[in-house]
Design an enzyme around this catalytic site. Structure first.
Site, PDB file in Angstrom:
ATOM      1  N   SER A 181       0.806  -1.576  -0.073  1.00  0.00           N
ATOM      2  CA  SER A 181       0.015   0.450   0.385  1.00  0.00           C
ATOM      3  C   SER A 181       1.158   1.194   0.271  1.00  0.00           C
ATOM      4  CB  SER A 181      -1.487  -0.079   1.173  1.00  0.00           C
ATOM      5  OG  SER A 181      -1.763   0.781   1.036  1.00  0.00           O
ATOM      6  N   ASP A 225      -9.554  -5.164  -5.384  1.00  0.00           N
ATOM      7  CA  ASP A 225      -9.199  -3.788  -4.344  1.00  0.00           C
ATOM      8  C   ASP A 225     -10.633  -2.513  -4.299  1.00  0.00           C
ATOM      9  OD1 ASP A 225      -7.781  -2.067  -3.088  1.00  0.00           O
ATOM     10  OD2 ASP A 225      -6.085  -2.847  -3.850  1.00  0.00           O
ATOM     11  N   HIS A 260      -7.989  -5.036  -0.559  1.00  0.00           N
ATOM     12  CA  HIS A 260      -6.040  -4.501  -0.210  1.00  0.00           C
ATOM     13  C   HIS A 260      -5.963  -4.750   0.676  1.00  0.00           C
ATOM     14  CE1 HIS A 260      -4.162  -0.579  -0.945  1.00  0.00           C
ATOM     15  NE2 HIS A 260      -4.614  -0.191   0.266  1.00  0.00           N
TER      16      HIS A 260
END
Length: 286
Positions: free
Chosen positions: A108, A234, A262
């Site tokens: 991320s 995601d 995610h």
């Protein structure tokens, strides 16, 4: 494959910053440095996942970024560091362990840290793996409407129960409706995380308040073998972000995790771990 448990958490001082880290496996094996994203302590690289990677003859390192877990914390809303400083922390962890080169895995927000490290310090990087991240280029799809709808209002940081509820709900929203989201396991992880965090009020806001200097590095300048891992559910960075990142990095490979949001849900570790071991062993995931 040998079973290597954790060597326990340790605190190291790097330029007056205390960073908490933990290692798994044999220090003689190739090192894999796991760096997590915004607000996430090292616990979000689950212990069982770290142990599974270490059983593949890898030396696994996870750590708390500043303002997470047991690492140095700053007043809420006033982080005393920049994005480039966080990249320096990653290298400082390697220095503390006397590791010259490592396989760097970024998830991320920390994808930007991997970009800085890979471009500015290529001599320290054996390979790169980007999980659930993005180039940040214009024209890519925005976060889904369902993501915003699923994240509740910010909690009172003095109410640990409310904080746990908030983080669990946020994690569920970030899963993008994944069939693999396990709310019971997530709540247990978040409860442990909140209990060990120095200042949860700082954790909730400071990564979003820092200067993102250095994040404009050109992905095309990366030289290390690169694996891009992205979930097809995601909602934060929809799948085209993964395709764009793969296309931006010379020779990169894309692994799509079907049913993942995610996150890296446990049922898909049987896909992710072998791919990571192959990638960090000099091979290319099939």
């Amino acid at each position: 494959m040998t079973d290597h448990p954790s060597h326990g958490e340790r605190l190291v001082e790097i330029d007056d910053v205390g960073l908490c880290f933990e290692t798994f496996g044999n220090p003689a094996d190739p090192a894999i440095l796991l760096i997590d994203g915004a607000t996430a302590s090292m616990l979000w690289w689950e212990t069982e996942l770290c142990e599974r990677i270490a059983r593949g003859d890898r030396f696994v390192i996870r750590y708390d970024n500043r303002d997470t877990g047991r690492s140095t914390s700053y007043p809420p809303g006033r982080p005393g560091y920049t994005f480039t400083d966080l990249a320096g922390d990653a290298l400082g962890i390697l220095d503390a362990l006397h590791i010259e080169r490592a396989h760097v895995v970024c998830r991320s927000m920390s994808g930007g840290l991997g970009l800085i490290i890979g471009v500015d310090h290529p001599d320290r990087v054996e390979s790169l793996t980007f999980v659930s991240t993005s180039t940040g280029a214009d024209g890519l799809p925005p976060p889904s409407d369902e993501l915003a709808d699923g994240i509740p209002a910010a909690p009172d940081p003095t109410d640990s129960g409310a904080v746990v509820d908030f983080v669990v709900a946020s994690a569920k929203a970030c899963s993008g409706g994944s069939p693999y989201f396990d709310e019971t396991a997530m709540r247990a992880l978040v409860e442990r995380d909140v209990a060990r965090t120095r200042d949860i009020a700082a954790t909730l806001v400071n990564h979003y308040a820092m200067s993102f200097d250095g994040s404009s590095r050109d992905a095309a300048a990366l030289k290390a073998p690169t694996l891009v891992v992205h979930g097809d559910h995601d909602p934060v960075f929809p799948l085209p972000h993964g395709h764009a990142l793969r296309d931006a990095i010379p020779g990169a490979t894309l692994l799509i995790l079907e049913g993942a949001g995610h996150d890296l849900p446990k049922p898909l570790w049987d896909v992710f771990v072998p791919a990571l071991l192959q990638h960090t062993g000099g091979g290319r995931p099939r």
